[in-house]
Design a protein around this motif. Structure first.
Motif, mmCIF file in Angstrom:
data_model
loop_
_atom_site.group_PDB
_atom_site.id
_atom_site.type_symbol
_atom_site.label_atom_id
_atom_site.label_comp_id
_atom_site.label_asym_id
_atom_site.label_seq_id
_atom_site.Cartn_x
_atom_site.Cartn_y
_atom_site.Cartn_z
ATOM 1 N N LEU A 153 0.946 -1.170 0.119
ATOM 2 C CA LEU A 153 0.110 0.025 0.056
ATOM 3 C C LEU A 153 0.580 1.426 0.256
ATOM 4 O O LEU A 153 0.330 2.520 0.015
ATOM 5 N N THR A 154 2.245 1.199 -0.050
ATOM 6 C CA THR A 154 3.107 2.240 -0.005
ATOM 7 C C THR A 154 2.533 3.318 -1.191
ATOM 8 O O THR A 154 2.746 2.889 -2.091
ATOM 9 N N GLY A 155 2.320 4.613 -0.485
ATOM 10 C CA GLY A 155 2.046 5.566 -1.736
ATOM 11 C C GLY A 155 0.847 5.661 -2.280
ATOM 12 O O GLY A 155 0.330 6.209 -3.168
ATOM 13 N N LYS A 156 -0.305 4.429 -1.780
ATOM 14 C CA LYS A 156 -1.421 4.179 -2.521
ATOM 15 C C LYS A 156 -2.625 5.184 -1.761
ATOM 16 O O LYS A 156 -2.650 5.592 -0.724
ATOM 17 N N ARG A 157 -3.494 5.510 -2.740
ATOM 18 C CA ARG A 157 -4.777 6.177 -2.262
ATOM 19 C C ARG A 157 -5.802 5.140 -2.056
ATOM 20 O O ARG A 157 -6.024 4.515 -2.878
ATOM 21 N N VAL A 158 -6.408 5.270 -0.859
ATOM 22 C CA VAL A 158 -7.287 4.045 -0.536
ATOM 23 C C VAL A 158 -8.599 4.516 -0.016
ATOM 24 O O VAL A 158 -8.926 5.827 0.460
ATOM 25 N N LEU A 159 -9.694 4.000 -0.432
ATOM 26 C CA LEU A 159 -11.157 4.335 0.087
ATOM 27 C C LEU A 159 -11.558 2.874 0.822
ATOM 28 O O LEU A 159 -11.252 1.832 0.257
ATOM 29 N N VAL A 160 -12.210 3.273 1.942
ATOM 30 C CA VAL A 160 -12.830 2.346 2.795
ATOM 31 C C VAL A 160 -14.261 2.506 2.993
ATOM 32 O O VAL A 160 -14.765 3.694 3.488
ATOM 33 N N LEU A 182 -3.109 2.955 6.873
ATOM 34 C CA LEU A 182 -2.213 4.081 7.284
ATOM 35 C C LEU A 182 -0.758 3.468 7.730
ATOM 36 O O LEU A 182 0.293 4.170 7.306
ATOM 37 N N ALA A 183 -0.873 2.454 8.490
ATOM 38 C CA ALA A 183 0.253 1.915 9.322
ATOM 39 C C ALA A 183 1.169 1.152 8.229
ATOM 40 O O ALA A 183 2.284 0.924 8.503
ATOM 41 N N SER A 184 0.498 0.817 7.303
ATOM 42 C CA SER A 184 1.019 -0.139 6.064
ATOM 43 C C SER A 184 1.455 0.730 4.877
ATOM 44 O O SER A 184 2.010 0.364 3.831
ATOM 45 N N GLY A 185 1.380 2.127 5.235
ATOM 46 C CA GLY A 185 2.155 3.128 3.767
ATOM 47 C C GLY A 185 1.216 3.743 3.119
ATOM 48 O O GLY A 185 1.670 4.583 2.470
ATOM 49 N N GLY A 194 -12.218 6.828 -14.775
ATOM 50 C CA GLY A 194 -12.278 5.643 -14.398
ATOM 51 C C GLY A 194 -12.284 5.085 -13.042
ATOM 52 O O GLY A 194 -12.353 4.164 -12.626
ATOM 53 N N GLY A 195 -12.053 6.098 -12.181
ATOM 54 C CA GLY A 195 -12.000 5.819 -10.578
ATOM 55 C C GLY A 195 -11.029 6.528 -10.069
ATOM 56 O O GLY A 195 -9.748 6.759 -10.513
ATOM 57 N N ALA A 196 -10.946 6.968 -8.810
ATOM 58 C CA ALA A 196 -10.085 7.883 -8.083
ATOM 59 C C ALA A 196 -9.029 6.834 -7.167
ATOM 60 O O ALA A 196 -8.143 7.612 -6.661
ATOM 61 N N PHE A 197 -9.266 5.775 -6.787
ATOM 62 C CA PHE A 197 -8.611 4.910 -5.499
ATOM 63 C C PHE A 197 -7.881 3.904 -6.191
ATOM 64 O O PHE A 197 -8.534 2.982 -7.321
ATOM 65 N N ASP A 198 -6.781 3.724 -5.730
ATOM 66 C CA ASP A 198 -5.796 2.382 -5.972
ATOM 67 C C ASP A 198 -6.293 1.249 -5.405
ATOM 68 O O ASP A 198 -6.242 0.426 -6.046
ATOM 69 N N VAL A 199 -6.838 1.425 -4.288
ATOM 70 C CA VAL A 199 -7.373 0.324 -3.195
ATOM 71 C C VAL A 199 -8.754 0.621 -2.698
ATOM 72 O O VAL A 199 -8.789 1.680 -2.347
#
Length: 346
Positions: free
Chosen positions: A170-177, A192-195, A236-241
């Motif tokens: 997840l380093t440098g990734k933009r994430v949605l939960v 966040l703790a994983s980068g 196409g979408g805003a989040f890496d994960v």
């Protein structure tokens, strides 16, 4: 074989939970643990409300609980455990013989004896009792200086660390939960703790959105607010994960539109049995859909993260209630507008 009479929180049917006396037995190779406290999980609430949790249906009375910590009372000499030692209990009891276990995927074991689960009959009693007997391998010692109310979050945090690992680096990734209940909020912290560079969250509950921000989300939104979420679908979408932690049909389907082409969706929310899923966009965008279920070695990792202060779960702790008031505790835990995580104290 040794025996002891203890008080335990027992569910017999829907809306039939009582604190009652039971006899427990343990063998020489097992550890007797005096339970200090335990967190109420969604499955505990389902057994209380419906007499079942998913496909696991109550057929006999069962002790609830699989998120708990305690103090070693008796332990076999060869275990390395000492009386008076504080331990977090891993509720997983895989067979360690099947192909999945031998591959290191114990969470997929078809014979898993998970504490506080009615999946098999006889049911596997949980940890909501004054004392429990467990195997030494289930005990993860933690520092005496650590607060048990924090370490009691080890089991749900382990679920979230496993989900984060399912997503890869997840380093440098933009994430949605999507879904900011206790699991979603712990996923935020674990990501966040994983980068992860940035983590956002959605939930229809304002209270849950507030908790998500306390757990580190940089932005939260009501998924029904099109002014915000529409922007997440552009290009196409805003989040890496995307971690889907609600299980709600609309959230499960929307994750595809929010995830960028080539991105990853990790599904860990279990809610709707069936979903009208946008398979076409998933394929065209080559989005990877990955399931996440329970945990393996992440339980020990969770204890260490909590022990070191890498993650602080206490914003999620809404109440601490005596085991004798278990029904009131379950009612409170089921009300998501009043509570996130409720712990029983023994």
């Amino acid at each position: 074989m040794q025996k002891k009479t203890v008080n335990a929180v027992v569910v017999s049917a829907a809306h039939d939970v009582r604190c009652e006396s039971r006899e427990i037995e343990w063998q020489e190779h097992q550890v007797l643990v005096r339970v200090e406290r335990g967190g109420i999980c969604g499955s505990d609430i389902h057994y209380y409300q419906h007499g079942r949790a998913g496909m696991s249906v109550l057929k006999a009375p069962m002790v609830l609980g699989h998120e708990f910590v305690g103090i070693v009372d008796q332990a076999p000499a060869q275990s390395g455990l000492q009386p008076g030692q504080r331990v977090a209990i891993n509720p997983s009891q895989p067979c360690q013989q099947c192909a999945f276990c031998l591959e290191g995927k114990q969470n997929l074991c078809r014979s898993m004896r998970f504490m506080g689960s009615a999946q098999f009959y006889p049911h596997v009693n949980g940890g909501f009792a004054e004392y429990v007997a467990v195997n030494p391998v289930q005990c993860v010692p933690f520092a005496a200086t650590s607060d048990p109310k924090i370490i009691a979050f080890a089991e749900p945090l382990a679920v979230c660390i496993h989900a984060v690992r399912q997503a890869g680096d997840l380093t440098g990734k933009r994430v949605l939960v999507t879904g900011a209940g206790p699991i979603g909020c712990l996923v935020i912290a674990a990501a966040l703790a994983s980068g992860a560079t940035e983590v956002m969250a959605t939930d229809i509950s304002e209270r849950c959105r507030d908790l998500a921000q306390q757990m580190g989300a940089s932005l939260t939104a009501d998924p029904r607010d099109g002014d915000v979420t529409q922007g997440w679908t552009e290009n196409g979408g805003a989040f890496d994960v995307c971690f889907e932690a609600s299980g709600a049909s609309a959230a499960v389907a929307s994750a595809v539109s929010f995830t960028r082409p080539g991105g990853i969706i990790v599904q860990l929310g279990m809610g709707a049995p069936e979903v009208n899923y946008p398979v076409g966009p998933l394929l065209v965008k080559e989005v990877q859909l990955r399931g996440s279920f329970r945990f393996t070695g992440e339980f020990t990792t969770a204890v260490r993260w909590l022990e070191s202060g890498k993650i602080n779960p206490l914003p999620l702790l809404s109440a601490e209630i005596a085991m004798t008031e278990a029904v009131s505790a379950l009612e409170l835990a089921a009300d998501k507008e009043r509570a996130a995580k409720v712990q029983l104290v023994f």
